[in-house]
Design a protein around this motif. Structure first.
Motif, PDB file in Angstrom:
ATOM      1  N   UNK A  91       4.597  -5.979   7.811  1.00  0.00           N
ATOM      2  CA  UNK A  91       5.039  -6.270   9.169  1.00  0.00           C
ATOM      3  C   UNK A  91       4.544  -7.597   9.729  1.00  0.00           C
ATOM      4  N   UNK A  92       3.725  -8.311   8.976  1.00  0.00           N
ATOM      5  CA  UNK A  92       3.189  -9.565   9.479  1.00  0.00           C
ATOM      6  C   UNK A  92       1.715  -9.422   9.823  1.00  0.00           C
ATOM      7  N   UNK A  93       1.069 -10.567   9.993  1.00  0.00           N
ATOM      8  CA  UNK A  93      -0.390 -10.607  10.192  1.00  0.00           C
ATOM      9  C   UNK A  93      -0.848  -9.805  11.416  1.00  0.00           C
ATOM     10  N   UNK A  94      -0.231 -10.032  12.569  1.00  0.00           N
ATOM     11  CA  UNK A  94      -0.687  -9.362  13.793  1.00  0.00           C
ATOM     12  C   UNK A  94      -0.009  -8.008  14.001  1.00  0.00           C
ATOM     13  N   UNK A  95       1.312  -7.968  13.834  1.00  0.00           N
ATOM     14  CA  UNK A  95       2.042  -6.723  14.072  1.00  0.00           C
ATOM     15  C   UNK A  95       1.597  -5.621  13.114  1.00  0.00           C
ATOM     16  N   UNK A  96       1.280  -5.998  11.885  1.00  0.00           N
ATOM     17  CA  UNK A  96       0.805  -5.015  10.908  1.00  0.00           C
ATOM     18  C   UNK A  96      -0.454  -4.315  11.368  1.00  0.00           C
ATOM     19  N   UNK A  97      -1.384  -5.072  11.960  1.00  0.00           N
ATOM     20  CA  UNK A  97      -2.604  -4.457  12.495  1.00  0.00           C
ATOM     21  C   UNK A  97      -2.286  -3.544  13.665  1.00  0.00           C
ATOM     22  N   UNK A  98      -1.398  -3.987  14.570  1.00  0.00           N
ATOM     23  CA  UNK A  98      -1.063  -3.180  15.742  1.00  0.00           C
ATOM     24  C   UNK A  98      -0.304  -1.907  15.374  1.00  0.00           C
ATOM     25  N   UNK A  99       0.366  -1.896  14.253  1.00  0.00           N
ATOM     26  CA  UNK A  99       1.081  -0.685  13.822  1.00  0.00           C
ATOM     27  C   UNK A  99       0.144   0.262  13.077  1.00  0.00           C
ATOM     28  N   UNK A 100      -0.683  -0.254  12.196  1.00  0.00           N
ATOM     29  CA  UNK A 100      -1.476   0.589  11.297  1.00  0.00           C
ATOM     30  C   UNK A 100      -2.780   1.064  11.938  1.00  0.00           C
ATOM     31  N   UNK A 101      -3.540   0.172  12.537  1.00  0.00           N
ATOM     32  CA  UNK A 101      -4.888   0.517  13.011  1.00  0.00           C
ATOM     33  C   UNK A 101      -4.893   1.628  14.060  1.00  0.00           C
ATOM     34  N   UNK A 102      -4.023   1.601  15.096  1.00  0.00           N
ATOM     35  CA  UNK A 102      -4.045   2.724  16.049  1.00  0.00           C
ATOM     36  C   UNK A 102      -3.756   4.077  15.398  1.00  0.00           C
ATOM     37  N   UNK A 103      -2.827   4.088  14.443  1.00  0.00           N
ATOM     38  CA  UNK A 103      -2.529   5.356  13.755  1.00  0.00           C
ATOM     39  C   UNK A 103      -3.728   5.830  12.945  1.00  0.00           C
ATOM     40  N   UNK A 104      -4.400   4.893  12.270  1.00  0.00           N
ATOM     41  CA  UNK A 104      -5.593   5.269  11.509  1.00  0.00           C
ATOM     42  C   UNK A 104      -6.669   5.833  12.427  1.00  0.00           C
ATOM     43  N   UNK A 105      -6.877   5.200  13.562  1.00  0.00           N
ATOM     44  CA  UNK A 105      -7.911   5.669  14.490  1.00  0.00           C
ATOM     45  C   UNK A 105      -7.585   7.047  15.055  1.00  0.00           C
ATOM     46  N   UNK A 106      -6.327   7.263  15.411  1.00  0.00           N
ATOM     47  CA  UNK A 106      -5.929   8.569  15.944  1.00  0.00           C
ATOM     48  C   UNK A 106      -6.168   9.660  14.908  1.00  0.00           C
ATOM     49  N   UNK A 107      -5.746   9.411  13.672  1.00  0.00           N
ATOM     50  CA  UNK A 107      -5.939  10.405  12.613  1.00  0.00           C
ATOM     51  C   UNK A 107      -7.426  10.613  12.343  1.00  0.00           C
ATOM     52  N   UNK A 108      -8.177   9.531  12.251  1.00  0.00           N
ATOM     53  CA  UNK A 108      -9.607   9.640  11.951  1.00  0.00           C
ATOM     54  C   UNK A 108     -10.361  10.405  13.030  1.00  0.00           C
ATOM     55  N   UNK A 109     -10.123  10.071  14.275  1.00  0.00           N
ATOM     56  CA  UNK A 109     -10.812  10.753  15.372  1.00  0.00           C
ATOM     57  C   UNK A 109     -10.383  12.215  15.435  1.00  0.00           C
ATOM     58  N   UNK A 110      -9.087  12.479  15.281  1.00  0.00           N
ATOM     59  CA  UNK A 110      -8.605  13.856  15.319  1.00  0.00           C
ATOM     60  C   UNK A 110      -9.180  14.715  14.205  1.00  0.00           C
ATOM     61  N   UNK A 111      -9.205  14.162  12.992  1.00  0.00           N
ATOM     62  CA  UNK A 111      -9.755  14.902  11.850  1.00  0.00           C
ATOM     63  C   UNK A 111     -11.256  15.127  12.037  1.00  0.00           C
ATOM     64  N   UNK A 112     -11.960  14.109  12.517  1.00  0.00           N
ATOM     65  CA  UNK A 112     -13.408  14.267  12.752  1.00  0.00           C
ATOM     66  C   UNK A 112     -13.694  15.364  13.765  1.00  0.00           C
TER      67      UNK A 112
END
Length: 188
Positions: A102-123
């Motif tokens: 998705x590109x340098x900046x958009x890729x982070x904005x798409x992936x990182x929030x989803x990772x954080x939501x899953x990580x916090x929820x699973x924890x």
């Protein structure tokens, strides 16, 4: 982008890879990976399988079980293919794959929030579940003891989790993963 800029970027990426615990040491044993995978994949599935089968029944339960296995296998295969889909570049982290797609900046904005939501929820889910499990173990081992609130058992589990999370890499917790894999496979 010139050759100097490319070398500077490669040097920055190498410095990050050398610093990050997941890529700093690539000299693990295959059985460590097996312990980690069994613990990650079997643990939650073993805990939820009886509940799911009781709710669905044998027919639909087996169909859903086989379907989820096929989806998991397909996803694993795609992740292995994408790991080295660009010659000379390894995608060791999800955000790198997102940045490539998705590109340098958009890729982070798409992936990182989803990772954080899953990580916090699973924890949160694991801390509550394991806190309740510790409480049940305590009540079974010591039925005459004074009752202790579930919150305290959750905090005990969270404290152990906090200590383990500060170990440098997965190789440091291979003994924990081995014990967890044995318990997952034996139904303990």
């Amino acid at each position: 982008m010139g050759i100097g800029d490319e070398r500077e970027k490669d040097a920055r990426e190498k410095a990050i890879d050398d610093w990050l615990p997941i890529t700093s040491s690539r000299n693990t044993k295959w059985w460590y990976s097996a312990f980690h995978n069994v613990t990650a994949m079997v643990g939650a599935g073993v805990l939820s399988l009886p509940y799911a089968m009781a709710g669905l029944g044998w027919g639909p339960g087996v169909v859903i079980l086989v379907l989820s296995w096929i989806i998991t296998l397909y996803t694993l295969w795609k992740m292995v293919e994408m790991h080295e889909m660009v010659p000379g570049k390894r995608f060791d982290r999800y955000h790198e794959l997102g940045q490539y797609a998705f590109g340098e900046k958009l890729g982070l904005w798409i992936v990182v929030p989803q990772q954080l939501i899953v990580e916090v929820g699973v924890d949160i889910a694991y801390m509550i579940t394991d806190g309740k499990s510790l409480q049940k173990f305590h009540n079974t081992v010591c039925p005459d003891c004074k009752p202790i609130r579930t919150t305290y058992f959750i905090m005990i589990f969270a404290s152990v989790h906090f200590v383990l999370s500060h170990l440098p890499n997965f190789n440091s917790i291979s003994g924990v993963s081995f014990a967890a894999a044995v318990m997952s496979l034996t139904g303990m």
